[in-house]
Design a protein around this motif. Structure first.
Motif, PDB file in Angstrom:
ATOM      1  N   LEU A   1      53.688  22.217 -14.510  1.00  0.00           N
ATOM      2  CA  LEU A   1      53.758  21.172 -13.420  1.00  0.00           C
ATOM      3  C   LEU A   1      53.455  20.811 -12.404  1.00  0.00           C
ATOM      4  O   LEU A   1      53.283  20.722 -11.804  1.00  0.00           O
ATOM      5  CB  LEU A   1      54.327  19.572 -14.766  1.00  0.00           C
TER       6      LEU A   1
ATOM      7  N   GLU B   1      54.112  23.352 -10.402  1.00  0.00           N
ATOM      8  CA  GLU B   1      53.336  24.358  -9.449  1.00  0.00           C
ATOM      9  C   GLU B   1      51.546  24.373  -9.551  1.00  0.00           C
ATOM     10  O   GLU B   1      50.581  23.833  -8.453  1.00  0.00           O
ATOM     11  CB  GLU B   1      53.583  25.709 -10.558  1.00  0.00           C
ATOM     12  N   PHE B   2      51.233  23.486 -10.541  1.00  0.00           N
ATOM     13  CA  PHE B   2      50.025  22.484 -10.605  1.00  0.00           C
ATOM     14  C   PHE B   2      50.288  21.461  -9.381  1.00  0.00           C
ATOM     15  O   PHE B   2      49.171  21.629  -8.737  1.00  0.00           O
ATOM     16  CB  PHE B   2      49.514  21.126 -11.713  1.00  0.00           C
TER      17      PHE B   2
ATOM     18  N   VAL C   1      49.691  23.655  -5.714  1.00  0.00           N
ATOM     19  CA  VAL C   1      48.795  23.785  -5.500  1.00  0.00           C
ATOM     20  C   VAL C   1      47.480  22.572  -4.995  1.00  0.00           C
ATOM     21  O   VAL C   1      46.575  23.267  -3.776  1.00  0.00           O
ATOM     22  CB  VAL C   1      47.782  24.686  -6.937  1.00  0.00           C
TER      23      VAL C   1
END
Lengths: 129, 129, 129
Positions: free
Chosen positions: C3, C5-6, C9
């Motif tokens: 989550l 990392e999402f 990004v």
């Protein structure tokens, strides 16, 4: 690790504070957004913030990599010098831009030291494979 | 990991170098702080540094996340193209701003590739739970 | 972790998008590089990108440190508010710079919350040794 996290948070809070000084100067000297010029004192605060941004993008990764290579206390010492150097830079630049060298040196020397530590560490790691 | 750390340090040193070029241009062309305009060549160096800052904040996190998803050599290759692209951008922009596209493309393509790798990796991670 | 990392990004892609809006505005309003002024609407896009850069350097480290202290869902919620706040800021600033406060508040409040979480966590870690 807690020491490195503490220095990271202090460096972020310091940058946030410099941003607040820019906002305050914008209001105080009546520089309307999106303009970035028009009042010399406002421009000095803007330059302090920008220069700190330019150093922060170097300082943080250099700090995080260094904890793999030297003891936390070395990293803490270099971090403290960086933070103090930035406040010296702020005071000097706002008072008289031509006197900004000491503060700049104080905050960029620790970054150079950290980058050197990281470079040696990374090259050694590559050689070892 | 050593390869990723090495690329990180090189990208930081490159940005530091671009900052030194700005300082040198400020002295050479007599642009007094806090002014950021007044000489076209100085402004070109400033733009190279700023554009690199804008890419660096994308490149570094994208690089660090990518090592979780692809082999170090892929990450190394994309990192090398980014670094070369930035030097091409520097040379072209200072010579003639309208010719900056190749260098910009060379250094932004690896960032787009890294972000795509990271996005796919993160979405897959979310789906798996 | 996926989550965080999402969200990382997404925040990077959002900043990339804001940079593309600056390029488009530069072409549309005929502001030749390296100039950063000369058209008010172009300058608004530049300020949105710069302000987002200033927040991104705070947001990303603050986000990454926070995952050590609170559950991923809290981090996800604060990240989502930041991302939405930035889009609100973009729309308001381009339409009318004086109305940028809501979007700015929406995206800086989660950063303040993350920094507070990180500060408490780091100080506790230092006390524990």
């Amino acid at each position: 690790m807690a020491l490195v996290e503490f220095i990271t948070v202090l460096a972020l809070l310091q940058f946030l504070y410099f941003g607040m000084l820019v906002s305050r100067a914008r209001n105080r000297y009546g520089v309307k957004a999106p303009s970035m010029t028009g009042n010399e004192i406002f421009e000095r605060y803007v330059r302090v913030q920008m220069n700190t941004l330019e150093l922060l993008i170097l300082f943080l990764p250099a700090l995080w990599l260094a904890i793999g290579y030297v003891t936390a206390w070395w990293v803490g010492l270099l971090g403290a010098v960086y933070l103090i150097g930035r406040f010296v830079y702020l005071r000097a630049y706002v008072a008289e831009p031509s006197r900004r060298s000491l503060g700049f040196g104080l905050s960029s020397m620790p970054i150079l030291a950290l980058l050197l530590i990281d470079l040696i560490g990374a090259v050694r790691g590559l050689i070892r494979g």
